[in-house]
Design a protein around this motif. Structure first.
Motif, PDB file in Angstrom:
ATOM      1  N   LYS A  37       0.798  -1.219   0.000  1.00 46.11           N
ATOM      2  CA  LYS A  37       0.000   0.000   0.000  1.00 46.11           C
ATOM      3  C   LYS A  37       0.836   1.278   0.000  1.00 46.11           C
ATOM      4  O   LYS A  37       0.297   2.357   0.060  1.00 46.11           O
ATOM      5  N   ILE A  38       2.140   1.185  -0.059  1.00 43.30           N
ATOM      6  CA  ILE A  38       3.011   2.364   0.014  1.00 43.30           C
ATOM      7  C   ILE A  38       3.700   2.595  -1.324  1.00 43.30           C
ATOM      8  O   ILE A  38       4.848   2.962  -1.385  1.00 43.30           O
ATOM      9  N   ASP A  39       3.004   2.422  -2.393  1.00 46.08           N
ATOM     10  CA  ASP A  39       3.648   2.537  -3.699  1.00 46.08           C
ATOM     11  C   ASP A  39       4.168   3.933  -3.988  1.00 46.08           C
ATOM     12  O   ASP A  39       5.267   4.104  -4.482  1.00 46.08           O
ATOM     13  N   GLY A  40       3.397   4.966  -3.699  1.00 42.98           N
ATOM     14  CA  GLY A  40       3.781   6.318  -4.054  1.00 42.98           C
ATOM     15  C   GLY A  40       5.004   6.835  -3.305  1.00 42.98           C
ATOM     16  O   GLY A  40       5.796   7.591  -3.849  1.00 42.98           O
ATOM     17  N   PHE A  41       5.164   6.423  -2.070  1.00 44.17           N
ATOM     18  CA  PHE A  41       6.254   6.932  -1.252  1.00 44.17           C
ATOM     19  C   PHE A  41       7.335   5.889  -0.971  1.00 44.17           C
ATOM     20  O   PHE A  41       8.186   6.091  -0.116  1.00 44.17           O
ATOM     21  N   ARG A  42       7.299   4.788  -1.678  1.00 42.32           N
ATOM     22  CA  ARG A  42       8.274   3.717  -1.446  1.00 42.32           C
ATOM     23  C   ARG A  42       9.717   4.220  -1.593  1.00 42.32           C
ATOM     24  O   ARG A  42      10.552   3.998  -0.724  1.00 42.32           O
ATOM     25  N   ASN A  43      10.012   4.921  -2.659  1.00 41.26           N
ATOM     26  CA  ASN A  43      11.375   5.411  -2.872  1.00 41.26           C
ATOM     27  C   ASN A  43      11.763   6.484  -1.856  1.00 41.26           C
ATOM     28  O   ASN A  43      12.929   6.610  -1.497  1.00 41.26           O
ATOM     29  N   VAL A  44      10.781   7.263  -1.401  1.00 44.76           N
ATOM     30  CA  VAL A  44      11.060   8.261  -0.362  1.00 44.76           C
ATOM     31  C   VAL A  44      11.465   7.565   0.926  1.00 44.76           C
ATOM     32  O   VAL A  44      12.426   7.980   1.595  1.00 44.76           O
ATOM     33  N   PHE A  45      10.765   6.509   1.291  1.00 45.38           N
ATOM     34  CA  PHE A  45      11.131   5.743   2.487  1.00 45.38           C
ATOM     35  C   PHE A  45      12.527   5.141   2.353  1.00 45.38           C
ATOM     36  O   PHE A  45      13.315   5.168   3.302  1.00 45.38           O
ATOM     37  N   TYR A  46      12.827   4.587   1.185  1.00 46.50           N
ATOM     38  CA  TYR A  46      14.163   4.027   0.971  1.00 46.50           C
ATOM     39  C   TYR A  46      15.232   5.107   1.110  1.00 46.50           C
ATOM     40  O   TYR A  46      16.287   4.889   1.717  1.00 46.50           O
ATOM     41  N   THR A  47      14.956   6.282   0.554  1.00 50.16           N
ATOM     42  CA  THR A  47      15.915   7.391   0.655  1.00 50.16           C
ATOM     43  C   THR A  47      16.111   7.807   2.101  1.00 50.16           C
ATOM     44  O   THR A  47      17.240   8.053   2.538  1.00 50.16           O
ATOM     45  N   TYR A  48      15.018   7.892   2.864  1.00 50.83           N
ATOM     46  CA  TYR A  48      15.134   8.216   4.292  1.00 50.83           C
ATOM     47  C   TYR A  48      15.994   7.189   5.023  1.00 50.83           C
ATOM     48  O   TYR A  48      16.847   7.557   5.831  1.00 50.83           O
ATOM     49  N   CYS A  49      15.750   5.928   4.754  1.00 51.75           N
ATOM     50  CA  CYS A  49      16.506   4.870   5.447  1.00 51.75           C
ATOM     51  C   CYS A  49      18.004   4.977   5.162  1.00 51.75           C
ATOM     52  O   CYS A  49      18.817   4.938   6.091  1.00 51.75           O
ATOM     53  N   VAL A  50      18.357   5.129   3.906  1.00 54.22           N
ATOM     54  CA  VAL A  50      19.776   5.204   3.550  1.00 54.22           C
ATOM     55  C   VAL A  50      20.425   6.452   4.130  1.00 54.22           C
ATOM     56  O   VAL A  50      21.508   6.389   4.724  1.00 54.22           O
ATOM     57  N   THR A  51      19.772   7.602   3.994  1.00 53.59           N
ATOM     58  CA  THR A  51      20.374   8.836   4.508  1.00 53.59           C
ATOM     59  C   THR A  51      20.448   8.847   6.024  1.00 53.59           C
ATOM     60  O   THR A  51      21.416   9.367   6.587  1.00 53.59           O
ATOM     61  N   SER A  96      27.317  17.316   6.935  1.00 48.09           N
ATOM     62  CA  SER A  96      26.538  18.543   6.720  1.00 48.09           C
ATOM     63  C   SER A  96      25.643  18.423   5.493  1.00 48.09           C
ATOM     64  O   SER A  96      24.494  18.859   5.514  1.00 48.09           O
ATOM     65  N   LEU A  97      26.166  17.831   4.433  1.00 48.55           N
ATOM     66  CA  LEU A  97      25.380  17.640   3.220  1.00 48.55           C
ATOM     67  C   LEU A  97      24.181  16.737   3.483  1.00 48.55           C
ATOM     68  O   LEU A  97      23.059  17.049   3.069  1.00 48.55           O
ATOM     69  N   ILE A  98      24.393  15.646   4.180  1.00 49.02           N
ATOM     70  CA  ILE A  98      23.292  14.717   4.440  1.00 49.02           C
ATOM     71  C   ILE A  98      22.254  15.362   5.358  1.00 49.02           C
ATOM     72  O   ILE A  98      21.052  15.164   5.176  1.00 49.02           O
ATOM     73  N   TYR A  99      22.702  16.154   6.321  1.00 51.14           N
ATOM     74  CA  TYR A  99      21.756  16.870   7.183  1.00 51.14           C
ATOM     75  C   TYR A  99      20.875  17.795   6.346  1.00 51.14           C
ATOM     76  O   TYR A  99      19.649  17.813   6.498  1.00 51.14           O
ATOM     77  N   MET A 100      21.486  18.569   5.452  1.00 56.29           N
ATOM     78  CA  MET A 100      20.706  19.462   4.589  1.00 56.29           C
ATOM     79  C   MET A 100      19.805  18.668   3.649  1.00 56.29           C
ATOM     80  O   MET A 100      18.681  19.070   3.367  1.00 56.29           O
ATOM     81  N   SER A 104      15.748  18.918   3.385  1.00 54.85           N
ATOM     82  CA  SER A 104      15.138  19.204   2.086  1.00 54.85           C
ATOM     83  C   SER A 104      14.147  18.115   1.690  1.00 54.85           C
ATOM     84  O   SER A 104      13.091  18.405   1.108  1.00 54.85           O
ATOM     85  N   LEU A 105      14.466  16.876   2.020  1.00 56.76           N
ATOM     86  CA  LEU A 105      13.556  15.772   1.713  1.00 56.76           C
ATOM     87  C   LEU A 105      12.258  15.902   2.502  1.00 56.76           C
ATOM     88  O   LEU A 105      11.171  15.678   1.963  1.00 56.76           O
ATOM     89  N   VAL A 106      12.352  16.289   3.759  1.00 58.84           N
ATOM     90  CA  VAL A 106      11.150  16.503   4.573  1.00 58.84           C
ATOM     91  C   VAL A 106      10.297  17.610   3.955  1.00 58.84           C
ATOM     92  O   VAL A 106       9.081  17.454   3.786  1.00 58.84           O
ATOM     93  N   CYS A 107      10.929  18.727   3.598  1.00 61.62           N
ATOM     94  CA  CYS A 107      10.194  19.841   2.977  1.00 61.62           C
ATOM     95  C   CYS A 107       9.565  19.420   1.655  1.00 61.62           C
ATOM     96  O   CYS A 107       8.418  19.778   1.367  1.00 61.62           O
ATOM     97  N   SER A 108      10.289  18.671   0.878  1.00 66.63           N
ATOM     98  CA  SER A 108       9.793  18.249  -0.426  1.00 66.63           C
ATOM     99  C   SER A 108       8.558  17.359  -0.294  1.00 66.63           C
ATOM    100  O   SER A 108       7.604  17.501  -1.068  1.00 66.63           O
ATOM    101  N   THR A 109       8.555  16.462   0.671  1.00 64.00           N
ATOM    102  CA  THR A 109       7.376  15.596   0.845  1.00 64.00           C
ATOM    103  C   THR A 109       6.161  16.406   1.285  1.00 64.00           C
ATOM    104  O   THR A 109       5.049  16.124   0.864  1.00 64.00           O
ATOM    105  N   PHE A 110       6.377  17.427   2.123  1.00 61.76           N
ATOM    106  CA  PHE A 110       5.253  18.285   2.518  1.00 61.76           C
ATOM    107  C   PHE A 110       4.716  19.083   1.336  1.00 61.76           C
ATOM    108  O   PHE A 110       3.504  19.210   1.158  1.00 61.76           O
ATOM    109  N   VAL A 111       5.601  19.620   0.507  1.00 60.41           N
ATOM    110  CA  VAL A 111       5.170  20.373  -0.672  1.00 60.41           C
ATOM    111  C   VAL A 111       4.395  19.449  -1.620  1.00 60.41           C
ATOM    112  O   VAL A 111       3.335  19.825  -2.134  1.00 60.41           O
TER     113      VAL A 111
END
Length: 156
Positions: A37-51, A96-100, A104-111
């Motif tokens: 059921k998480i098709d739309g945000f699957r890659n976002v979750f993967y990105t969060y996990c790795v970062t 520092s890059l990963i923190y930023m 940015s990823l959090v902001c992007s998902t809200f937008v």
């Protein structure tokens, strides 16, 4: 030494949180992979996990301490590579890059979600362009490394 054991305490907490981060992000990765059921945000979750794991790893390597006064914030490493003038700047800049990137990823998902609620029939290209705007600070990081660079040998 003269810190009353604070650096050791910080190291123990940081390494413990690294292990917890690896375990929990692996668990999230597996749960998202299994879920249908998480098709739309699957890659976002993967990105969060790795970062998140990368950020935890880099924090554990540098064991960054900081001192803050009215006009100045100083960050300095106390980890195993603190004396290494080649590895520490690279790790600190990556941290520092990963923190930023995470912010940015959090902001992007809200937008993205805001656009889907307000204008569900909006064109996909417009939604992608507006969702990518929060990543502008990450591109600035690549342009001007001096904003977050460590002091050079001359300043030390």
């Amino acid at each position: 030494s003269g810190d009353g054991g604070f650096v050791l305490f910080h190291a123990i907490i940081s390494y413990s949180l690294l292990i917890i981060s690896i375990f929990l992000n692996t668990l999230v990765f597996v749960v998202v992979r299994i879920s249908r059921k998480i098709d739309g945000f699957r890659n976002v979750f993967y990105t969060y996990c790795v970062t998140n794991v990368l950020f935890s790893l880099l924090c554990s390597i540098t064991l960054t301490q900081w001192v803050n006064s009215n006009n100045l914030a100083v960050y300095f490493p106390t980890g195993p590579f603190a004396a290494n003038t080649f590895v520490t700047p690279i790790v600190f800049r990556s941290q520092s890059l990963i923190y930023m990137f995470v912010m940015s990823l959090v902001c992007s998902t809200f937008v993205y979600r805001y656009l889907k609620i307000i204008r569900p029939n909006t064109k996909e290209l417009r939604s992608k362009v507006l969702s990518s705007l929060p990543f502008f600070p990450v591109t600035l990081w690549f342009i001007d490394l001096k904003l977050i660079s460590l002091p050079d040998a001359k300043l030390r």
